[in-house]
Design an enzyme around this catalytic site. Sequence first.
Site, short mmCIF file in Angstrom:
data_model
loop_
_atom_site.label_atom_id
_atom_site.label_comp_id
_atom_site.label_asym_id
_atom_site.label_seq_id
_atom_site.Cartn_x
_atom_site.Cartn_y
_atom_site.Cartn_z
CG LEU A 131 -1.61 -0.82 1.26
CD1 LEU A 131 -3.20 -0.83 2.45
CD2 LEU A 131 -3.04 -1.23 0.05
CB CYS A 132 4.14 2.36 0.55
SG CYS A 132 4.83 0.85 -0.17
N GLY A 133 2.41 2.31 -3.11
CA GLY A 133 2.48 2.82 -4.30
C GLY A 133 3.69 1.82 -5.38
#
Length: 198
Positions: free
Chosen positions: A88-90
């Site tokens: 969930l951090c690109g």
Amino acid sequence: MANLKEIRNRIASVSSTMQITSAMKMVSAAKLKKAQDAITAMRPYADKLTELLQNLSATLDADSGSKYSEQRDVKNVLIVAITSNRGLCGAFNSNIIKQANTVAERYDANVSVVAIGKKANDALSKNFEVISNQSSVYDDLTFDNVAQIAQMLMEQFESKAFDKIEIIYNKFKNAATQEVMTEQFLPIEPLEGDTNAN
């Protein structure tokens, strides 16, 4: 249909949640600012240390026996891939994994991996031998724990298990932008253009 009292209760509940969320956002912003300032403050020291090591390597002659600047035929390469343990951090993790695969393709040699971060271990273990999974370092991220990893890498090079060690990581620019970096850890490279380099 909800009566007026239920609607008022819901409005009050939403308002309360908004206040809590706003407070959490402020705390997170303060923590991010503190971490950002620490990274920015350390960068000049890291850059200067790298320059000092390169200058030292450039002044060593072939007979001085520096075990960490010895240039060898590259038969075994070790890639140290640094990702996070969570998603969930690109593209933070995927860019590192992509770069690790790109770097590995450059070599006509055996390529192994040290994974620092669960995402690196999960992705790269499919195609490469992961000789060490150091994902637990994030549980207690201290200088001593990181120094142990560096010592292990130095021992791998000194024992000639690997002829070149490269590190792939995200260089912090700002909260929204990181630049993928690939740096040669060992052997120590002299400064480019240094006429004293051998």
